[in-house]
Design a protein around this motif. Structure first.
Motif, PDB file in Angstrom:
ATOM      1  N   TYR A 123       0.813  -1.229   0.000  1.00  0.00           N
ATOM      2  CA  TYR A 123       0.000   0.000   0.000  1.00  0.00           C
ATOM      3  C   TYR A 123       0.840   1.270   0.000  1.00  0.00           C
ATOM      4  O   TYR A 123       0.299   2.371  -0.058  1.00  0.00           O
ATOM      5  N   GLY A 124       2.155   1.089   0.130  1.00  0.00           N
ATOM      6  CA  GLY A 124       3.019   2.269   0.101  1.00  0.00           C
ATOM      7  C   GLY A 124       2.847   3.174   1.311  1.00  0.00           C
ATOM      8  O   GLY A 124       3.159   4.348   1.271  1.00  0.00           O
ATOM      9  N   GLU A 125       2.316   2.605   2.398  1.00  0.00           N
ATOM     10  CA  GLU A 125       2.290   3.392   3.633  1.00  0.00           C
ATOM     11  C   GLU A 125       2.619   2.471   4.814  1.00  0.00           C
ATOM     12  O   GLU A 125       2.261   1.295   4.811  1.00  0.00           O
ATOM     13  N   PRO A 126       3.342   3.022   5.804  1.00  0.00           N
ATOM     14  CA  PRO A 126       3.795   2.154   6.892  1.00  0.00           C
ATOM     15  C   PRO A 126       2.648   1.543   7.685  1.00  0.00           C
ATOM     16  O   PRO A 126       1.628   2.192   7.903  1.00  0.00           O
ATOM     17  N   VAL A 127       2.822   0.296   8.070  1.00  0.00           N
ATOM     18  CA  VAL A 127       1.864  -0.357   8.962  1.00  0.00           C
ATOM     19  C   VAL A 127       2.421  -0.234  10.384  1.00  0.00           C
ATOM     20  O   VAL A 127       3.558  -0.599  10.648  1.00  0.00           O
ATOM     21  N   LYS A 128       1.575   0.290  11.258  1.00  0.00           N
ATOM     22  CA  LYS A 128       2.006   0.467  12.641  1.00  0.00           C
ATOM     23  C   LYS A 128       1.913  -0.872  13.376  1.00  0.00           C
ATOM     24  O   LYS A 128       0.854  -1.522  13.325  1.00  0.00           O
ATOM     25  N   VAL A 129       2.973  -1.283  14.016  1.00  0.00           N
ATOM     26  CA  VAL A 129       2.917  -2.489  14.845  1.00  0.00           C
ATOM     27  C   VAL A 129       3.189  -2.068  16.280  1.00  0.00           C
ATOM     28  O   VAL A 129       4.266  -1.560  16.596  1.00  0.00           O
ATOM     29  N   VAL A 130       2.193  -2.253  17.140  1.00  0.00           N
ATOM     30  CA  VAL A 130       2.344  -1.877  18.544  1.00  0.00           C
ATOM     31  C   VAL A 130       2.555  -3.166  19.331  1.00  0.00           C
ATOM     32  O   VAL A 130       1.741  -4.090  19.257  1.00  0.00           O
ATOM     33  N   TYR A 178      12.989  -4.562  11.518  1.00  0.00           N
ATOM     34  CA  TYR A 178      11.968  -4.409  10.464  1.00  0.00           C
ATOM     35  C   TYR A 178      11.669  -2.934  10.201  1.00  0.00           C
ATOM     36  O   TYR A 178      11.355  -2.547   9.076  1.00  0.00           O
ATOM     37  N   ALA A 179      11.762  -2.112  11.221  1.00  0.00           N
ATOM     38  CA  ALA A 179      11.477  -0.683  11.046  1.00  0.00           C
ATOM     39  C   ALA A 179      12.602   0.035  10.304  1.00  0.00           C
ATOM     40  O   ALA A 179      12.347   0.920   9.499  1.00  0.00           O
ATOM     41  N   ARG A 183      15.661  -6.080   5.006  1.00  0.00           N
ATOM     42  CA  ARG A 183      16.139  -6.439   3.663  1.00  0.00           C
ATOM     43  C   ARG A 183      17.083  -5.363   3.110  1.00  0.00           C
ATOM     44  O   ARG A 183      17.001  -4.972   1.951  1.00  0.00           O
ATOM     45  N   GLN A 184      18.002  -4.933   3.965  1.00  0.00           N
ATOM     46  CA  GLN A 184      18.841  -3.796   3.578  1.00  0.00           C
ATOM     47  C   GLN A 184      19.767  -4.087   2.398  1.00  0.00           C
ATOM     48  O   GLN A 184      20.242  -3.168   1.743  1.00  0.00           O
ATOM     49  N   LEU A 185      20.003  -5.361   2.113  1.00  0.00           N
ATOM     50  CA  LEU A 185      20.859  -5.663   0.970  1.00  0.00           C
ATOM     51  C   LEU A 185      20.081  -6.190  -0.228  1.00  0.00           C
ATOM     52  O   LEU A 185      20.661  -6.597  -1.227  1.00  0.00           O
ATOM     53  N   ALA A 186      18.757  -6.171  -0.125  1.00  0.00           N
ATOM     54  CA  ALA A 186      17.951  -6.655  -1.258  1.00  0.00           C
ATOM     55  C   ALA A 186      18.130  -5.709  -2.439  1.00  0.00           C
ATOM     56  O   ALA A 186      18.462  -4.536  -2.264  1.00  0.00           O
ATOM     57  N   GLN A 187      17.860  -6.238  -3.615  1.00  0.00           N
ATOM     58  CA  GLN A 187      18.165  -5.466  -4.819  1.00  0.00           C
ATOM     59  C   GLN A 187      17.408  -4.135  -4.884  1.00  0.00           C
ATOM     60  O   GLN A 187      17.961  -3.120  -5.262  1.00  0.00           O
ATOM     61  N   GLY A 198      11.089   1.678   6.321  1.00  0.00           N
ATOM     62  CA  GLY A 198       9.939   2.474   6.757  1.00  0.00           C
ATOM     63  C   GLY A 198       8.581   1.837   6.480  1.00  0.00           C
ATOM     64  O   GLY A 198       7.555   2.479   6.679  1.00  0.00           O
ATOM     65  N   VAL A 199       8.545   0.582   6.040  1.00  0.00           N
ATOM     66  CA  VAL A 199       7.239  -0.031   5.784  1.00  0.00           C
ATOM     67  C   VAL A 199       6.586  -0.505   7.081  1.00  0.00           C
ATOM     68  O   VAL A 199       5.383  -0.723   7.141  1.00  0.00           O
ATOM     69  N   VAL A 200       7.412  -0.678   8.118  1.00  0.00           N
ATOM     70  CA  VAL A 200       6.876  -1.058   9.428  1.00  0.00           C
ATOM     71  C   VAL A 200       7.194   0.064  10.420  1.00  0.00           C
ATOM     72  O   VAL A 200       8.340   0.481  10.545  1.00  0.00           O
ATOM     73  N   ASP A 201       6.159   0.545  11.081  1.00  0.00           N
ATOM     74  CA  ASP A 201       6.325   1.587  12.094  1.00  0.00           C
ATOM     75  C   ASP A 201       6.167   0.890  13.447  1.00  0.00           C
ATOM     76  O   ASP A 201       5.056   0.742  13.949  1.00  0.00           O
ATOM     77  N   PHE A 202       7.271   0.428  14.002  1.00  0.00           N
ATOM     78  CA  PHE A 202       7.234  -0.427  15.193  1.00  0.00           C
ATOM     79  C   PHE A 202       7.333   0.421  16.466  1.00  0.00           C
ATOM     80  O   PHE A 202       8.233   1.247  16.591  1.00  0.00           O
TER      81      PHE A 202
END
Ligand code: SER
Length: 357
Positions: A123-130, A178-179, A183-187, A198-202
């Motif tokens: 969705y191109g917006e961060p999902v908040k995980v509490v 995750y926040a 996957r910092q080395l993914a292509q 930034g896809v996970v807002d933990f």
């Protein structure tokens, strides 16, 4: 807002997802969220939720957080905006089956973080995980060290001696990963179009022991305080499994729920940390017993420490430094111990047991 098609060709509905919804925190959280939130609540637990909780949710599911396929199936119709990941095996129960606890507490959390990352990317917006963590992440090697340390900040003495504490501490780190560096080395990361960052807002609160007037915990080691209060209200004798001088931090359930929702609502840029200590008061077990006897004069409380559970309580801090939570998002306890009894626990507990008879 972009909408995705679900596998069934329907538009996905925005939703807030709660795991472990039938537990103590889930009860309070769902009640609070359903009265103040326009987004649908989708709740899951291993066991059937009671009718009262079910009526406050858009959908409820029987699902194991370890079962990734089941989670994918049940979430396939939703755009998950926020996840409150409450499912966990608490500290005492975890010592009886450590590998099972690891499976639920760690693998379940990885499943949730992965789902959040996938939905965040989609969705191109961060999902908040509490995520609720715990005082169990701390670990003192001796009582003298605990006493000398006093109120501890988030990053001191993190040497847990329980499986539950190890699991929670590791999951705090996983949430940070995750926040910030998933996957910092993914292509797609190295090419400069970083779709993962930034896809996970933990966001994580470290709970102290929690005391609810409505529910009694199961499987925890801080359970001696809520057990003592509820036993007195029911007119039952209580044998406390720790020494009178045992001291760890506590707060009431409504305070924990309020703080959790306040952290969830805080602007991202006001948060200087991933993990925040919260607590309201730090009584000894003996001080709690005195207060219980003040309100329930017939209370029959004795102390017969169970050495093995005592060691766990002795490894947890006697107080928490909550100053970063206060500064970043305005955490503030509502009660002192005395106020908690006077204004919340005693009136609510008495009413609850009266209406049950
Ligand atoms: N209540 C938890 C337990 O006793 C500690 O946070 O396991």
């Amino acid at each position: 807002m972009r909408m995705e098609q679900s596998t069934l060709g329907q538009r996905r509905k925005p939703a807030l997802f709660i795991t472990g919804a039938g537990g103590e925190v889930g009860h309070g959280l769902i009640t609070s969220l359903s009265s103040n939130n326009s987004v649908d609540i989708v709740a899951s637990d291993l066991r059937d939720l009671d009718e009262d909780l079910r009526s406050q949710c858009a959908e409820t599911y029987l699902a194991d957080v370890c079962d990734r396929d089941a989670l994918d199936r049940l979430l396939s119709m939703y755009q998950v905006k926020e996840i409150y990941h409450l499912a966990a095996v608490l500290s005492t129960r975890a010592e009886l089956a450590p590998e099972v606890a690891h499976q639920v507490n760690v693998n379940g959390t990885v499943n949730i973080l992965q789902i959040a990352a996938e939905q965040g990317r989609m969705y191109g917006e961060p999902v908040k995980v509490v995520f609720p963590s715990s005082i169990a992440v701390y670990g003192f090697s001796s009582l003298a060290q605990k006493t000398e340390a006093g109120a501890v900040s988030e990053y001191e003495y993190c040497k847990p001696r329980t499986m539950y504490g190890c699991n929670k501490l590791y999951c705090e780190h996983l949430g940070r990963y995750y926040a910030h560096s998933y996957r910092q080395l993914a292509q797609d990361s190295v090419q400069g179009t970083d779709k993962n960052r930034g896809v996970v807002d933990f966001r994580c609160v470290r709970y102290p022991g929690l005391i609810s007037a409505e529910t009694i915990p199961t499987g925890g080691t801080s359970d001696f305080v809520p057990e003592m209060v509820h036993a007195a209200a029911r007119g039952e004798a209580y044998t406390c499994f720790v020494r009178e001088d045992s001291r760890i931090p506590f707060m009431t359930m409504p305070e924990a729920i309020d703080a959790t929702l306040k952290l969830a609502a805080a602007p991202r840029n006001s948060l200087s940390q991933i993990v925040y200590n919260i607590a309201s008061f730090s009584p000894s077990a003996g001080e709690v017993a005195e207060l219980v006897k003040k309100y329930f004069p017939g209370a029959d409380i004795t102390f017969e420490p169970d050495e093995r559970r005592q060691v766990i309580v002795d490894s947890w801090p006697e107080a928490l430094d909550c100053s970063v939570a206060e500064n970043d998002w305005g955490f503030k306890p509502s009660y002192t111990l005395e106020q908690a009894f006077e204004e919340y626990l005693v009136p609510k507990i008495i009413k609850q047991y009266e209406s049950a008879t």
